[in-house]
Every structure is written in structure tokens, then in C-alpha cells.
Design an enzyme around this catalytic site. Structure first.
Site, PDB file in Angstrom:
ATOM      1  CE  LYS A 126       2.809   4.863   7.797  1.00  0.00           C
ATOM      2  NZ  LYS A 126       1.472   4.748   8.381  1.00  0.00           N
ATOM      3  CG  ASP A 180       6.041   3.677   0.210  1.00  0.00           C
ATOM      4  OD1 ASP A 180       4.840   3.467  -0.016  1.00  0.00           O
ATOM      5  OD2 ASP A 180       6.441   4.447   1.107  1.00  0.00           O
ATOM      6  CE1 TYR A 221      -2.256   3.259   2.657  1.00  0.00           C
ATOM      7  CE2 TYR A 221      -3.579   2.662   0.750  1.00  0.00           C
ATOM      8  CZ  TYR A 221      -3.300   3.522   1.799  1.00  0.00           C
ATOM      9  OH  TYR A 221      -4.063   4.642   1.978  1.00  0.00           O
TER      10      TYR A 221
HETATM   11  P1  KE4 Z   1      -0.366   8.445   4.439  1.00  0.00           P
HETATM   12  O1  KE4 Z   1      -0.949   9.167   3.243  1.00  0.00           O
HETATM   13  O2  KE4 Z   1      -1.419   7.641   5.182  1.00  0.00           O
HETATM   14  O3  KE4 Z   1       0.437   9.396   5.342  1.00  0.00           O
HETATM   15  O4  KE4 Z   1       0.725   7.418   3.908  1.00  0.00           O
HETATM   16  C1  KE4 Z   1       0.346   6.457   2.951  1.00  0.00           C
HETATM   17  C2  KE4 Z   1       1.317   5.280   3.010  1.00  0.00           C
HETATM   18  C3  KE4 Z   1       2.287   5.176   2.037  1.00  0.00           C
HETATM   19  N1  KE4 Z   1       3.190   4.158   2.049  1.00  0.00           N
HETATM   20  C4  KE4 Z   1       3.162   3.214   3.029  1.00  0.00           C
HETATM   21  C5  KE4 Z   1       4.161   2.098   3.004  1.00  0.00           C
HETATM   22  C6  KE4 Z   1       2.192   3.283   4.056  1.00  0.00           C
HETATM   23  O5  KE4 Z   1       2.172   2.319   5.021  1.00  0.00           O
HETATM   24  C7  KE4 Z   1       1.247   4.335   4.060  1.00  0.00           C
HETATM   25  C8  KE4 Z   1       0.153   4.453   5.102  1.00  0.00           C
HETATM   26  N2  KE4 Z   1       0.074   3.372   6.043  1.00  0.00           N
HETATM   27  C9  KE4 Z   1      -1.238   3.138   6.608  1.00  0.00           C
HETATM   28  C10 KE4 Z   1      -1.120   1.975   7.596  1.00  0.00           C
HETATM   29  N3  KE4 Z   1      -0.916   0.757   6.993  1.00  0.00           N
HETATM   30  C11 KE4 Z   1      -1.771   4.358   7.259  1.00  0.00           C
HETATM   31  C12 KE4 Z   1      -2.964   4.112   8.157  1.00  0.00           C
HETATM   32  C13 KE4 Z   1      -4.217   4.708   7.571  1.00  0.00           C
HETATM   33  O6  KE4 Z   1      -4.416   4.590   6.326  1.00  0.00           O
HETATM   34  O7  KE4 Z   1      -5.012   5.271   8.375  1.00  0.00           O
END
Ligand code: KE4
Length: 428
Positions: free
Chosen positions: A268, A240, A145
């Protein structure tokens, strides 16, 4: 049993205001049933909900809170900056300082651009890869993701996988046609696609250690296959590290896996709990980003002084205190303790872990890609999750999410978690 009355009432009200009662589906408890728990405040390794219950936190805001909640260095940095204002729409010294820290930490990054989320980071990096190579197609992997930009929301992992919605409504066929989705840790599938259309592929985006199908580390053969297609076809490797950056090592998961990407994304931890994302890499590529180059990307609050101050305090504290050896010990203890407890009670469990990022899959294992992860017993996971909640232990609310340990967790916390898991296994 914990009294969750106020959380239930809060959720009922939120459902009238917010789609699904939440601002991100991962929090909705959709995979485990019941209502999400509303948090009132957090401190160190603990969350406190609106009913006054205390939980040992293994979600840590889905990764950012590696120092624990409310770390003094971060609070002091925010208290200092907030008195000077919150956003200027003009450059500040904080952005350059955070950039220095990221560039100094991650060998493959020579230049960086800050944005406000991981989604923005990966979306912008994809656009840069396409602009730099003049190619349209991208490759991603099932169960990985990378945020919710259209071209990446195809067979996504994380909450999309949880809800079994591999292609979200609203993503056009025109967009999806340029996104090729392959199985993770599968060199042959990668070589097959590149033999067919390698000259059209701008980049391959991947999680160096997947967190979004649960934790799945990259195997050496796959790592070598990625490096090979980059050399042979001129595609860019886009690593990523939104989740793994500064999580599994200060120099990033790429330093542990042994891969040198062309571009890397962050999020993060580099925001210390405030909204920061970033993309960076080789200078010859990054200098194509507007206004230095022609690839457009912008953001009102990008590099915001509050967010960058929290990120600076977090990275400087990580650099000074080096919690990684202790996090490795705690991760190893937790993994072994829970696996032994499962074995003792005849529960089928498989663990994947790298440092303080791990997942317990309710199945025999091994879990190496999305298809094997999807064989997990999600009903058993849900029962385990709720049993841990009522023992004051807050695991991720999905089998397909990683869990995390912070520098605020203690050996005693790990022992308590193992004991609670053994209790849970007795009733599974
Ligand atoms: P954000 O747009 O949520 O800040 O980041 C997206 C993203 C991009 N790349 C990786 C590897 C990620 O894990 C994420 C976001 N992770 C999720 C949890 N698995 C965020 C939690 C959520 O969507 O509320």
C-alpha cells in the site's frame, strides 16, 4: 440523490467481462447492495465518478493514498522516471533507495525484499519462516486478512469475511491443515495451541492493528503473549504491516504497539498508489532468501522503477512533512464528532481508532475480535453507507473494513462528514 446512471451502465458492461464486474471483491459493494461507483479521476481528498459526482474519500484506495490523490511530489517523480522507461528486469538505484527508507524507518527491519503486492509479501514471508525454522505450521487470527495465498485464505477477514466465506473453494485440505486459526486478542487460546504443538509452528502472522474486521487494536496482554511464545517456542513473529505500515506511524504500528517482530510485511503506502509489496526483518533470516540463500522467491516486476519511484516520493514526503500529529487531530475530531451525533440520535455505535485508521461499528461494542465484530448490524451499516454516498461522502463499502484520513483532508472536511453522519442517523 446522486445520479449514478453511468456507473450503473459501466457496471452492467463490466459484469460481462469480469467476474462480479470487478478486479477485487472488496470493491463490488457486495456488503452494502447496489452497484459499485466507477471513478473517473481523483484529486487530493476527493474522488470524482463517471457521472460527475464528487466524494470526500475515506477509502484512499484501501490505505495507500495517505498524502491524498495526485500529490505533486509523486506525480513529478513518476513524470521523471516514465521518460526513462518503465521496466528493465535489472537492478536500479530506485530499489536500493526505497530499501534504505524502509530500513531506516522500521527498527526491526535490517534487510528487505520488494514484491508487487501485499499478498506476495505475506506469502513469501511465510515461505521464508518455514524455510528458516524447518517447521510447517503457521498461526493466524480470525478476522485478520493477509492477502489471498492459499495457506492464508482460511477464516480470512476483509471481503472474505464480508461474504462469509471463511475457507475459499480451491484451498486444499492439505494446505489448510497447516494453518491454525485462533481468536485475536486472546492470550489463552494462543498458549493452549502452543502447549499442544508449539515446536511445529514456524510463525505467527498478525495485523498489529487489525484493519480487516474493521479497525481492532491489539491489547497489551495479547502483545505480551505473542512475545512470550516466540521466546518459549522459537516461533517467528510475522507482523503484517501492509495496511498499518507508514499509516499509524512512520516507524510502523509495531513502534506504537511496542512489539519487535522477526519479520514484517509492507504494501500500500510504500508504493504510493502503484504496485509495491515488501517483506523484511532480521538479516540472519532475510539472508536465506534466494539468491543469497535457498528460499525461492522471484518476480518480473518486483522493484519496478515506476512503483519504487512513487514509493520513494511518498516516504520522503512523509518524512519531510510529518503529517502524523495533524492526522491524529483529524482522527480524534472525526471519531468524537460522529460518536456524539450517534448518541444524540440514539444510534448504537462503537468506534475503534488508531491515528488516521478507524471504524464505526453499528453495535454497542466493545469490538475486540472477529466474534464481537460480527455482531454488528450490517443492514444499518449499509443504510448509513448509502446515505453518506448521496451526501458526497465515500466510506468503505463494508462494516469489516477500516477507513482512513489523508494529509489532504481538512478540518472543514471533517465537520462536513460529521454533519452528513448526523443527517444519516436521523433516518436510520
Ligand atoms: P494486496 O495483495 O491486496 O496488495 O495486500 C493484501 C493484504 C495483506 N495484508 C493486509 C493487512 C491487508 O489489509 C491486505 C489487503 N487489504 C485489503 C483491504 N482490506 C485490500 C483491498 C482489496 O482486497 O481489494
Amino acid at each position: 440523490m446522486f445520479d449514478l446512471t453511468r456507473s450503473k451502465e459501466a457496471f452492467k458492461h463490466a459484469l460481462e467481462l469480469l467476474p462480479g464486474g470487478v478486479n477485487s471483491p472488496a470493491r463490488a459493494f457486495g456488503a452494502v447492495g447496489g452497484n459499485p461507483i466507477f471513478i473517473d479521476h481523483a484529486e487530493g481528498a476527493f474522488l470524482f465518478d463517471v457521472d460527475g459526482n464528487r466524494y470526500l474519500d475515506y477509502v484512499l484506495s484501501w490505505g495507500p493514498m495517505i498524502l491524498g490523490h495526485g500529490h505533486p511530489a509523486v506525480i513529478q517523480a513518476l513524470e521523471k522516471v516514465i521518460k526513462t522507461g518503465t521496466s528493465f528486469g535489472a537492478p536500479t538505484l530506485y530499489e536500493s533507495r526505497l530499501a534504505e527508507l524502509v530500513i531506516e524507518a522500521v527498527e526491526s527491519v535490517e534487510m528487505v525484499r520488494f514484491v508487487s503486492s501485499g499478498t506476495e509479501a505475506t506469502m513469501s514471508a511465510i515461505r521464508l519462516a518455514r524455510g528458516f525454522t524447518g517447521r510447517d505450521k503457521i498461526v493466524k487470527f480470525a478476522g485478520n486478512y493477509h492477502g489471498h495465498s492459499d495457506s492464508l485464505l482460511v477464516a480470512a477477514g476483509s471481503s472474505a469475511a464480508t461474504f462469509g466465506v471463511p475457507n475459499s473453494p480451491g484451498v486444499t485440505a492439505g494446505t489448510s491443515k497447516d494453518t491454525l486459526v485462533l481468536p485475536y486478542n486472546n492470550p489463552n487460546a494462543l498458549f493452549d495451541v502452543f502447549e499442544k504443538c508449539g515446536s511445529e509452528i514456524a510463525c505467527v502472522i498478525f495485523e498489529p492493528v487489525v484493519g480487516n474486521m474493521g479497525c481492532v487494536p491489539m491489547n497489551p496482554e495479547f502483545r505480551d503473549a505473542l512475545t512470550l511464545v516466540r521466546e518459549r517456542y522459537g516461533t517467528l513473529l510475522l507482523c503484517d504491516e501492509v495496511m498499518t505500515g507508514f499509516r499509524v506511524a512512520y516507524a510502523g504500528a509495531q513502534s506504537v504497539i511496542g512489539i519487535k517482530p522477526d519479520l514484517t510485511t509492507f504494501g500500500k503506502i510504500i508504493g504510493g498508489g502503484l504496485p509495491v509489496g515488501a517483506y523484511g526483518g532480521k538479516r540472519e533470516i532475510m539472508k536465506n532468501v534466494l539468491p543469497a540463500g535457498k528460499v525461492f522467491q522471484a518476480g518480473t516486476l518486483s522493484g519496478n522503477p515506476l512503483a519504487t519511484a512513487a514509493g520513494i516520493a511518498t516516504l520522503e514526503t512523509l518524512k519531510e512533512t510529518n503529517p502524523y500529529p495533524e492526522l491524529e487531530l483529524l482522527g480524534d475530531k472525526l471519531e468524537k464528532g460522529i460518536m456524539n451525533a450517534a448518541d444524540k440520535h440514539g444510534v448504537k455505535l462503537s468506534a475503534n481508532r488508531l491515528a488516521s485508521m478507524l471504524t464505526f461499528f453499528f453495535q454497542e461494542g466493545p469490538v475486540t475480535d472477529w466474534d464481537s465484530a460480527a455482531r454488528s448490524d450490517t443492514k444499518k451499516f449499509a443504510d448509513f453507507f448509502w446515505s453518506m454516498i448521496h451526501q458526497g461522502i465515500y466510506f468503505p463499502c463494508s462494516q469489516f473494513e477500516a477507513m482512513f484520513i489523508s494529509a489532504a483532508h481538512t478540518t472543514q472536511d471533517i465537520d462536513r462528514t460529521i454533519a452528513a453522519a448526523e443527517n444519516a442517523f436521523k433516518s436510520l
